[in-house]
Design a protein around this motif. Structure first.
Motif, PDB file in Angstrom:
ATOM      1  N   GLU A 209      37.960   4.508  57.728  1.00 41.37           N
ATOM      2  CA  GLU A 209      38.622   5.808  57.816  1.00 41.37           C
ATOM      3  C   GLU A 209      39.562   6.015  56.633  1.00 41.37           C
ATOM      4  O   GLU A 209      39.631   7.117  56.081  1.00 41.37           O
ATOM      5  CB  GLU A 209      39.382   5.923  59.137  1.00 41.37           C
ATOM      6  CG  GLU A 209      38.477   6.037  60.352  1.00 41.37           C
ATOM      7  CD  GLU A 209      39.247   6.340  61.618  1.00 41.37           C
ATOM      8  OE1 GLU A 209      40.460   6.662  61.532  1.00 41.37           O
ATOM      9  OE2 GLU A 209      38.648   6.264  62.707  1.00 41.37           O
ATOM     10  N   PHE A 210      40.298   4.985  56.247  1.00 44.10           N
ATOM     11  CA  PHE A 210      41.154   5.088  55.073  1.00 44.10           C
ATOM     12  C   PHE A 210      40.325   5.402  53.833  1.00 44.10           C
ATOM     13  O   PHE A 210      40.725   6.213  52.985  1.00 44.10           O
ATOM     14  CB  PHE A 210      41.937   3.790  54.873  1.00 44.10           C
ATOM     15  CG  PHE A 210      43.228   3.719  55.650  1.00 44.10           C
ATOM     16  CD1 PHE A 210      43.541   4.667  56.610  1.00 44.10           C
ATOM     17  CD2 PHE A 210      44.144   2.710  55.416  1.00 44.10           C
ATOM     18  CE1 PHE A 210      44.726   4.605  57.327  1.00 44.10           C
ATOM     19  CE2 PHE A 210      45.337   2.638  56.114  1.00 44.10           C
ATOM     20  CZ  PHE A 210      45.629   3.588  57.069  1.00 44.10           C
ATOM     21  N   ASP A 211      39.178   4.763  53.700  1.00 43.36           N
ATOM     22  CA  ASP A 211      38.303   5.009  52.555  1.00 43.36           C
ATOM     23  C   ASP A 211      37.891   6.478  52.504  1.00 43.36           C
ATOM     24  O   ASP A 211      37.864   7.091  51.437  1.00 43.36           O
ATOM     25  CB  ASP A 211      37.076   4.105  52.634  1.00 43.36           C
ATOM     26  CG  ASP A 211      36.169   4.255  51.421  1.00 43.36           C
ATOM     27  OD1 ASP A 211      36.552   3.791  50.336  1.00 43.36           O
ATOM     28  OD2 ASP A 211      35.080   4.859  51.563  1.00 43.36           O
ATOM     29  N   GLN A 212      37.584   7.047  53.686  1.00 40.75           N
ATOM     30  CA  GLN A 212      37.206   8.456  53.744  1.00 40.75           C
ATOM     31  C   GLN A 212      38.371   9.366  53.380  1.00 40.75           C
ATOM     32  O   GLN A 212      38.168  10.497  52.918  1.00 40.75           O
ATOM     33  CB  GLN A 212      36.699   8.808  55.155  1.00 40.75           C
ATOM     34  CG  GLN A 212      35.440   8.056  55.569  1.00 40.75           C
ATOM     35  CD  GLN A 212      34.267   8.357  54.654  1.00 40.75           C
ATOM     36  OE1 GLN A 212      33.899   9.505  54.472  1.00 40.75           O
ATOM     37  NE2 GLN A 212      33.670   7.316  54.074  1.00 40.75           N
ATOM     38  N   MET A 213      39.597   8.888  53.574  1.00 42.75           N
ATOM     39  CA  MET A 213      40.794   9.652  53.230  1.00 42.75           C
ATOM     40  C   MET A 213      41.164   9.500  51.754  1.00 42.75           C
ATOM     41  O   MET A 213      42.087  10.160  51.273  1.00 42.75           O
ATOM     42  CB  MET A 213      41.980   9.179  54.099  1.00 42.75           C
ATOM     43  CG  MET A 213      41.833   9.477  55.578  1.00 42.75           C
ATOM     44  SD  MET A 213      43.031   8.538  56.592  1.00 42.75           S
ATOM     45  CE  MET A 213      44.585   9.128  55.910  1.00 42.75           C
ATOM     46  N   GLY A 214      40.472   8.617  51.039  1.00 39.21           N
ATOM     47  CA  GLY A 214      40.803   8.365  49.645  1.00 39.21           C
ATOM     48  C   GLY A 214      41.760   7.215  49.452  1.00 39.21           C
ATOM     49  O   GLY A 214      42.465   7.147  48.432  1.00 39.21           O
ATOM     50  N   ILE A 215      41.797   6.295  50.425  1.00 39.50           N
ATOM     51  CA  ILE A 215      42.683   5.135  50.357  1.00 39.50           C
ATOM     52  C   ILE A 215      41.842   3.868  50.336  1.00 39.50           C
ATOM     53  O   ILE A 215      41.042   3.633  51.238  1.00 39.50           O
ATOM     54  CB  ILE A 215      43.641   5.089  51.569  1.00 39.50           C
ATOM     55  CG1 ILE A 215      44.491   6.363  51.636  1.00 39.50           C
ATOM     56  CG2 ILE A 215      44.526   3.854  51.513  1.00 39.50           C
ATOM     57  CD1 ILE A 215      45.313   6.478  52.909  1.00 39.50           C
ATOM     58  N   GLU A 216      42.020   3.069  49.308  1.00 39.11           N
ATOM     59  CA  GLU A 216      41.303   1.804  49.205  1.00 39.11           C
ATOM     60  C   GLU A 216      42.195   0.683  49.719  1.00 39.11           C
ATOM     61  O   GLU A 216      43.344   0.551  49.295  1.00 39.11           O
ATOM     62  CB  GLU A 216      40.910   1.537  47.749  1.00 39.11           C
ATOM     63  CG  GLU A 216      40.052   0.301  47.563  1.00 39.11           C
ATOM     64  CD  GLU A 216      39.587   0.147  46.123  1.00 39.11           C
ATOM     65  OE1 GLU A 216      38.620  -0.594  45.895  1.00 39.11           O
ATOM     66  OE2 GLU A 216      40.202   0.773  45.230  1.00 39.11           O
ATOM     67  N   SER A 217      41.681  -0.121  50.645  1.00 42.59           N
ATOM     68  CA  SER A 217      42.503  -1.132  51.306  1.00 42.59           C
ATOM     69  C   SER A 217      41.913  -2.521  51.161  1.00 42.59           C
ATOM     70  O   SER A 217      40.689  -2.696  51.131  1.00 42.59           O
ATOM     71  CB  SER A 217      42.656  -0.795  52.798  1.00 42.59           C
ATOM     72  OG  SER A 217      43.298   0.453  52.973  1.00 42.59           O
ATOM     73  N   ASN A 218      42.793  -3.499  51.106  1.00 40.96           N
ATOM     74  CA  ASN A 218      42.393  -4.888  50.933  1.00 40.96           C
ATOM     75  C   ASN A 218      43.239  -5.765  51.844  1.00 40.96           C
ATOM     76  O   ASN A 218      44.467  -5.712  51.784  1.00 40.96           O
ATOM     77  CB  ASN A 218      42.601  -5.311  49.468  1.00 40.96           C
ATOM     78  CG  ASN A 218      42.162  -6.729  49.206  1.00 40.96           C
ATOM     79  OD1 ASN A 218      41.251  -7.244  49.849  1.00 40.96           O
ATOM     80  ND2 ASN A 218      42.817  -7.368  48.262  1.00 40.96           N
TER      81      ASN A 218
END
Length: 269
Positions: A209-218
């Motif tokens: 969901e973050f990726d769809q919002m434009g947020i890349e997470s690790n």
């Protein structure tokens, strides 16, 4: 960036030293590696404390060093600041950073203000505010920090009066979704978000969901936490608010993992 939980370094050793058991009301001394002074904290029964999330974060405090060494005028905002331990330790470690602490519990705001004062911090901002407030949506912050102990609640009829900050909805993601939206509006395009979560929630769904919002997470660190070592989480499992099948291991040694996650905006133009 990788988001595979299985590839992340795991530890069960806590390097943060808490002197004595945590009192519901009173003082506690905390020793954090890398800080030249111990931290003295006050606590009250009206502020939920799950310091093992903050401990996990602080053991990785040097992840902030690269960002802070490049810019001495950074501004950080912590959502769900509780007693103020995280921002207090970061301010002591990196004195040039400007810190803002936000919580929707008035008792937590007064507690964090007192803890900052007694540890010699003179410049800070604490604010009683809802996390969906538009007050800080000016993209002025460089860092957004959070150790919200959000959990998956499965019963609609559970008494949430004393567990509101823990209630992440059926998948455990409600508060973290808000965190992502706040990151987009609170922080600069070059800003970063560091937050704690756990694998009781649907963490892969959150990252998607973050990726769809434009947020890349690790996911940069995880630690095993035995249910028997917790207070609030164990009580929520015991009363059926959290299903046993979200835990790992067997009933004698149930455990889950706390997760430290770093996020950045995918598009910085």
């Amino acid at each position: 960036m990788s988001s595979e939980i299985n590839s992340i370094y795991e530890t069960s050793e806590c390097k943060i030293e808490h002197t004595g058991s945590l009192p519901k009301v009173g003082f506690q001394n905390i020793s954090i590696p890398g800080l030249t002074q111990d931290i003295t904290l006050t606590s009250t029964s009206s502020v939920i404390t799950q310091d093992y999330y903050t401990d996990h974060f602080l053991e990785n405090i040097d992840i902030l060093s690269d960002s802070l060494s490049k810019n001495k005028s950074l501004k950080s905002v912590e959502l769900g600041s509780g007693r103020g331990l995280l921002s207090l330790a970061i301010k002591l470690k990196f004195p040039s950073i400007d810190i803002t602490l936000i919580d929707k519990n008035k008792s937590a705001i007064e507690l964090s203000r007192n803890n900052l004062n007694i540890n010699g911090i003179k410049k800070f901002n604490v604010d009683f505010s809802c996390f969906t407030s538009s007050k800080y949506r000016d993209k002025s912050f460089d860092l957004l920090l959070s150790t919200l102990p959000t959990l998956p609640f499965n019963l609609e009829n559970v008494d949430r009066k004393n567990t509101l900050c823990l209630d992440g909805g059926s998948d455990g993601l409600r508060n973290l979704r808000n965190l992502g939206h706040n990151f987009l509006s609170y922080c600069k395009n070059t800003g970063k978000m560091f937050f704690m979560a756990n694998d009781l929630i649907d963490i892969k769904k959150l990252i998607h969901e973050f990726d769809q919002m434009g947020i890349e997470s690790n996911i940069i660190s995880k630690r095993k936490k035995y249910l028997s070592e917790t207070i609030y989480t164990k009580s929520l499992v015991d009363n059926g608010t959290i299903c046993h099948n979200r835990l790992q291991g067997n009933p004698e040694s149930y455990y889950f993992h706390t997760l430290l996650i770093q996020s950045e905006k995918k598009f910085t133009s």
